[in-house]
Scaffold this motif. Structure first.
Motif, short mmCIF file in Angstrom:
data_model
loop_
_atom_site.label_atom_id
_atom_site.label_comp_id
_atom_site.label_asym_id
_atom_site.label_seq_id
_atom_site.Cartn_x
_atom_site.Cartn_y
_atom_site.Cartn_z
N GLY A 242 -21.45 10.56 -5.39
CA GLY A 242 -22.78 10.04 -5.67
C GLY A 242 -23.91 10.89 -5.12
O GLY A 242 -25.07 10.68 -5.50
N THR A 243 -23.61 11.85 -4.22
CA THR A 243 -24.65 12.71 -3.66
C THR A 243 -24.86 13.92 -4.54
O THR A 243 -24.03 14.27 -5.37
CB THR A 243 -24.27 13.15 -2.23
N ALA A 244 -26.02 14.59 -4.35
CA ALA A 244 -26.33 15.79 -5.13
C ALA A 244 -25.51 16.97 -4.63
O ALA A 244 -25.25 17.12 -3.43
CB ALA A 244 -27.81 16.09 -5.04
N TYR A 245 -25.13 17.79 -5.57
CA TYR A 245 -24.35 19.00 -5.24
C TYR A 245 -25.33 20.18 -5.14
O TYR A 245 -25.87 20.65 -6.15
CB TYR A 245 -23.30 19.23 -6.32
N GLU A 246 -25.56 20.69 -3.91
CA GLU A 246 -26.54 21.75 -3.68
C GLU A 246 -25.98 22.78 -2.70
O GLU A 246 -26.40 22.85 -1.53
CB GLU A 246 -27.84 21.17 -3.13
N PRO A 247 -25.02 23.61 -3.10
CA PRO A 247 -24.49 24.62 -2.19
C PRO A 247 -25.41 25.85 -2.11
O PRO A 247 -26.24 26.06 -2.98
CB PRO A 247 -23.15 25.00 -2.83
#
Length: 584
Positions: A242-247
């Protein structure tokens, strides 16, 4: 004939022995690379190993992605079958449109049977059912399904038109099992039901196999990111669902988080698969590969591959040949020629296998012959089980006629009786339909006098079937059954004989009597039925069924349809006599 073969001793070393070949190849493939291994620069090996590790990670990712794509494609294919345009979907539309309770019940069973058939033919799938989206209620409730089904709570992976893919997620359908599955919902466009959907999810084992397809040894965890860049599935606690994917980008092809490297494999539909590898495992794997490959040179690797191929060829070819012989046995080919492998151990096993195959064939022939003789004896036994009550009752009728009427009727009765007994006491074999009808006519005349009610028997037979060959004593038991079960005054029995489909003889006997229940039919078809011994020849419908099954096998068909108060219809279909058909 028994094969005499002994294994070679160690004193006589021969390359025809599988064991000796394996020892020689393994010694050479181990010693030569060790002796020829040279020093390659550290930086070159580092670069090669790092590229190899990255390529391996991406290769494993593609393998997992392909498994996932195949699973989604299978879900899409099955959902099409259950949608409105599919076979099951059309039945569902009829189910909602009809007001006939019986038809609705039949359609409901057909839909459930088709859904079960689809599930059976797709073992990789689990639950599949129709539901109403506004009430979250099932169209066909099942006791094993949970009442906590809320698909909107599942993580959404992909939206395509009226289809929504979810997961992987924990299933909430089963009351007793909590496993990870992939699922899809698809709108079913049934007129008047805008809120009707079909739900399908994979089996538990399939989802585990898909997610475990990565065979790398670097403790890789997987993430699934949808087209909104939200994590829908995670095997790593640092990346919650449910969290944003920001690598953060590390370098070309590699992303970095606080303690891990991330490798992405995007898909054209917008979602992507991510492998999360701890930095410690990534570097450890690279260093392990470096320590191993610094001992070998390119030439030693080439030589090792050559000997590995030799080992494979040495073992694979004989095993493949042995496998072919087993398939020949599976296909009931007991006489295929035996081909040797020129390897002593395998040739020894092949000869033993050939001996076993020959013994199996002889046993099968013996069993087949015994069964044939047993069937013939049983049929002959049935043919000679003439019920004495039939003769006794007929003689009583003749005696009654002698007292009440003139000698002409007695003569006619005795003549008809003699013809029936002569025909029915024949020793089996085949006869023509014309002769069978003539015997049936005499039998009917006898029964008219015997029974105290009036009945009519009409026989309709095409001219082109009268010379056809059929087993002896087929029509009389069928008509006798009609007379015995519920026939009253003004009863009608109709016999229809015709050729259907150009290759079958169809015999249908229909009456307007009292009919029979299913239990009565089953009792008449039993070998030891008491009812069949009370009338006529005492053989009855069991003889008819057994005779056509023995002579024609699955090509013949015998059906009885009857209900109390509605009469009885007996349908018999047997293939035409092939020899006579060829003459015509």
């Amino acid at each position: 004939m028994e094969w005499q073969l002994s294994f070679p001793s160690m004193a006589s070393f021969s390359l025809h022995s599988l064991k000796n070949r394996v020892i020689a190849v393994l010694l050479l493939s181990t010693m030569i690379p060790l002796m020829l291994s040279g020093g390659i620069s550290y930086f070159s090996i580092t670069s090669i190993m790092e590229n190899k590790i990255q390529n391996g990670v991406h290769s494993n990712l593609r393998q997992v992605q392909i498994s996932l794509i195949n699973t989604l494609s299978n879900l899409n294919h099955v959902s099409q079958q259950l949608a409105f345009n599919g076979t099951v979907g059309r039945d569902l539309a009829k189910y909602f449109e009809t007001d006939d309770i019986l038809l609705k019940d039949q359609l409901g069973r057909d839909i459930q049977n088709n859904v079960n058939l689809i599930r059976f033919t797709n073992p990789d799938l689990g639950h599949m059912f129709y539901y109403f989206a506004d009430t979250q209620s099932y169209v066909f409730p099942e006791p094993m399904l949970s009442d906590k089904f809320v698909p909107d709570n599942y993580p959404q992976l992909l939206q395509q038109g009226e289809m929504t893919y979810y997961g992987p997620h924990r299933t909430t359908l089963s009351r007793f099992i909590d496993r990870t599955v992939l699922s899809v919902t698809r709108k079913v466009d049934v007129p008047g039901y805008d809120n009707l959907y079909v739900y399908i999810e994979t089996s538990f084992q399939l989802t585990q196999n898909v997610l475990q397809a990565d065979n790398s040894s670097m403790n890789a965890a997987h993430l699934l990111v949808n087209e909104q860049n939200l994590i829908t599935y995670s095997e790593n606690k640092q990346f919650p669902v449910g969290t944003a994917y920001e690598p953060a980008r590390y370098r070309e092809g590699i992303y970095e988080s606080q303690s891990s490297f991330l490798f992405e494999e995007p898909h054209d539909q917008g979602w992507k698969l991510v492998a999360v590898i701890p930095k410690e495992s990534y570097n450890s794997e690279k260093n392990l590969w470096l320590r191993q490959f610094t001992l070998f040179t390119c030439f030693s690797v080439f030589i090792a591959l050559v000997f590995a191929w030799t080992i494979w060829r040495t073992v694979r070819r004989p095993l493949s040949r042995f496998n072919k012989e087993i398939k020949q046995l599976h296909d009931s080919n007991f006489h295929s020629p035996l081909k040797m492998t020129k390897i002593i151990e395998f040739d020894f096993l092949l000869r033993k296998f050939q001996l076993m195959r020959q013994q199996i064939w002889e046993l099968l022939q013996e069993v087949k012959e015994k069964e044939k003789r047993k069937t013939e004896v049983e049929i002959e036994k049935l043919l000679f089980q003439i019920n004495p009550h039939f003769i006794h009752n007929t003689l009583d009728t003749i005696r009654w006629l002698a007292r009440s009427k003139g000698m002409l009727e007695i003569d006619n009765l005795i003549s008809a009786l003699n013809r029936v007994l002569y025909y029915n006491m024949g020793k089996g074999g085949s006869t023509t339909i014309r002769e069978e009808i003539e015997a049936l006519t005499d039998y009917i005349e006898l029964q008219r006098i015997r029974y105290d009610f009036e009945f009519t028997v009409t026989i309709h037979a095409d001219e082109n079937v009268l010379s056809r060959q059929i087993p002896r004593f087929i029509l009389q038991p069928l008509v006798e059954n009609c007379l015995y079960h519920g026939m009253k005054d003004e009863g009608v029995i109709e016999v229809h004989i015709a050729v259907v489909e150009g290759r079958y003889t169809s015999i249908r006997v229909q009456d307007n009597g009292a009919g029979m229940t299913e239990e009565d039919i089953e009792r008449l078809m039993e070998n030891q039925s008491r009812e069949r011994r009370k009338v006529g020849m005492g053989i009855g419908l069991y003889y008819v069924n057994r005779m056509i099954r023995t002579q024609y096998g699955e090509e013949a068909n015998f059906d009885i349809h009857s209900r109390p108060g509605e009469g009885t219809t007996m349908s018999l279909r047997i293939p035409l006599d092939k020899e006579r058909e060829g003459e015509e």
